[in-house]
Design a protein around this motif. Structure first.
Motif, short mmCIF file in Angstrom:
data_model
loop_
_atom_site.label_atom_id
_atom_site.label_comp_id
_atom_site.label_asym_id
_atom_site.label_seq_id
_atom_site.Cartn_x
_atom_site.Cartn_y
_atom_site.Cartn_z
N TRP A 49 -2.82 72.70 -27.13
CA TRP A 49 -4.10 72.02 -27.15
C TRP A 49 -5.20 72.91 -27.72
O TRP A 49 -5.21 74.11 -27.52
CB TRP A 49 -4.49 71.57 -25.74
CG TRP A 49 -3.80 70.33 -25.33
CD1 TRP A 49 -4.27 69.06 -25.45
CD2 TRP A 49 -2.49 70.21 -24.75
NE1 TRP A 49 -3.34 68.16 -24.98
CE2 TRP A 49 -2.23 68.85 -24.55
CE3 TRP A 49 -1.51 71.12 -24.40
CZ2 TRP A 49 -1.05 68.38 -24.00
CZ3 TRP A 49 -0.32 70.67 -23.86
CH2 TRP A 49 -0.11 69.30 -23.67
N VAL A 50 -6.14 72.27 -28.38
CA VAL A 50 -7.30 72.96 -28.91
C VAL A 50 -8.16 73.41 -27.73
O VAL A 50 -8.31 72.69 -26.75
CB VAL A 50 -8.11 72.02 -29.84
CG1 VAL A 50 -9.39 72.67 -30.31
CG2 VAL A 50 -7.25 71.59 -31.02
N CYS A 109 -13.40 72.01 -29.20
CA CYS A 109 -13.00 70.61 -29.35
C CYS A 109 -14.23 69.72 -29.45
O CYS A 109 -15.20 69.91 -28.71
CB CYS A 109 -12.17 70.22 -28.13
SG CYS A 109 -11.27 68.72 -28.32
N GLN A 145 -13.48 63.93 -28.55
CA GLN A 145 -12.02 64.04 -28.61
C GLN A 145 -11.49 65.06 -27.59
O GLN A 145 -10.93 66.08 -27.97
CB GLN A 145 -11.58 64.46 -30.02
CG GLN A 145 -11.84 63.42 -31.07
CD GLN A 145 -11.39 63.89 -32.43
OE1 GLN A 145 -11.55 65.04 -32.79
NE2 GLN A 145 -10.81 62.98 -33.18
N LEU A 191 -7.60 67.36 -27.45
CA LEU A 191 -7.11 67.29 -28.82
C LEU A 191 -5.93 68.25 -29.01
O LEU A 191 -6.02 69.43 -28.66
CB LEU A 191 -8.24 67.63 -29.79
CG LEU A 191 -7.95 67.50 -31.27
CD1 LEU A 191 -7.67 66.03 -31.62
CD2 LEU A 191 -9.13 68.01 -32.08
N ARG A 231 -3.23 70.52 -31.16
CA ARG A 231 -3.24 71.32 -32.40
C ARG A 231 -2.40 70.61 -33.45
O ARG A 231 -1.44 69.91 -33.13
CB ARG A 231 -2.68 72.71 -32.14
CG ARG A 231 -3.52 73.53 -31.19
CD ARG A 231 -2.95 74.94 -31.07
NE ARG A 231 -3.59 75.67 -30.00
CZ ARG A 231 -4.73 76.35 -30.13
NH1 ARG A 231 -5.34 76.39 -31.29
NH2 ARG A 231 -5.25 76.99 -29.10
N ASP A 232 -2.74 70.81 -34.71
CA ASP A 232 -2.03 70.17 -35.81
C ASP A 232 -0.57 70.62 -35.91
O ASP A 232 0.30 69.84 -36.29
CB ASP A 232 -2.73 70.45 -37.15
CG ASP A 232 -4.08 69.76 -37.24
OD1 ASP A 232 -4.27 68.72 -36.58
OD2 ASP A 232 -4.95 70.28 -37.96
N ASP A 233 -0.30 71.87 -35.56
CA ASP A 233 1.06 72.40 -35.69
C ASP A 233 1.90 72.24 -34.41
O ASP A 233 3.00 72.77 -34.32
CB ASP A 233 1.02 73.87 -36.09
CG ASP A 233 0.31 74.74 -35.06
OD1 ASP A 233 -0.45 74.19 -34.22
OD2 ASP A 233 0.50 75.97 -35.10
N TYR A 234 1.40 71.49 -33.44
CA TYR A 234 2.10 71.32 -32.16
C TYR A 234 2.73 69.94 -32.11
O TYR A 234 2.10 68.94 -32.39
CB TYR A 234 1.12 71.49 -30.99
CG TYR A 234 1.75 71.29 -29.64
CD1 TYR A 234 2.61 72.23 -29.10
CD2 TYR A 234 1.48 70.15 -28.89
CE1 TYR A 234 3.18 72.04 -27.85
CE2 TYR A 234 2.04 69.96 -27.64
CZ TYR A 234 2.89 70.92 -27.13
OH TYR A 234 3.46 70.73 -25.90
N LEU A 235 4.00 69.90 -31.74
CA LEU A 235 4.72 68.64 -31.57
C LEU A 235 5.09 68.49 -30.10
O LEU A 235 5.85 69.31 -29.57
CB LEU A 235 5.99 68.64 -32.44
CG LEU A 235 6.85 67.38 -32.38
CD1 LEU A 235 6.07 66.19 -32.94
CD2 LEU A 235 8.11 67.59 -33.20
N ASP A 247 12.64 66.10 -39.82
CA ASP A 247 11.74 65.52 -38.81
C ASP A 247 12.27 64.20 -38.26
O ASP A 247 12.16 63.93 -37.07
CB ASP A 247 10.34 65.32 -39.38
CG ASP A 247 9.60 66.62 -39.59
OD1 ASP A 247 10.01 67.63 -38.98
OD2 ASP A 247 8.62 66.63 -40.37
#
Length: 109
Positions: free
Chosen positions: A38-39, A44, A48, A51, A53-57, A73
């Motif tokens: 998480w950001v 943040c 939002q 939020l 992180r973009d690289d976290y799945l 993927d």
């Protein structure tokens, strides 16, 4: 400590010192996972909260010592769905065992 009898009674037989240790380990791991996923709330946007992180799945804990995680993927999403479905089936089976023990008070032979 000797833990015996039906599985439904095992949690009450666990020694007291176990719980603070397990809670500390789980808490430390969850805190590190939250920091990785998480950001930071200070960075943040107000509209939002929570939020990612973009690289976290979500669900990808970066633990794959046997190299079983698919590189593609789409294949990963299929494998993740299978894992969730099998986990749910396992939880239903465990609930069935515990329900049976609660009804007749005997363990599974």
């Amino acid at each position: 400590a000797s833990i015996s009898g039906p599985a439904i009674t095992h949690i009450t037989q666990v020694p007291d010192g176990f719980w603070p240790v397990i809670i500390a380990f789980i808490g430390a791991y969850e805190a590190s996972r939250a920091e990785a996923g998480w950001v930071d709330p200070a960075d943040c946007p107000v509209d939002q909260p929570g939020l990612l992180r973009d690289d976290y799945l979500p669900g990808d804990l970066k633990f794959d010592p046997l190299g079983l995680k698919p590189e593609d993927d789409e294949e990963f999403a299929i494998m993740q769905t299978k894992e969730l479905q099998h986990g749910r089936l396992g939880m239903l089976a465990a609930a069935g065992f515990l329900a049976q023990e609660a009804v007749d008070g005997q363990g599974i032979p």
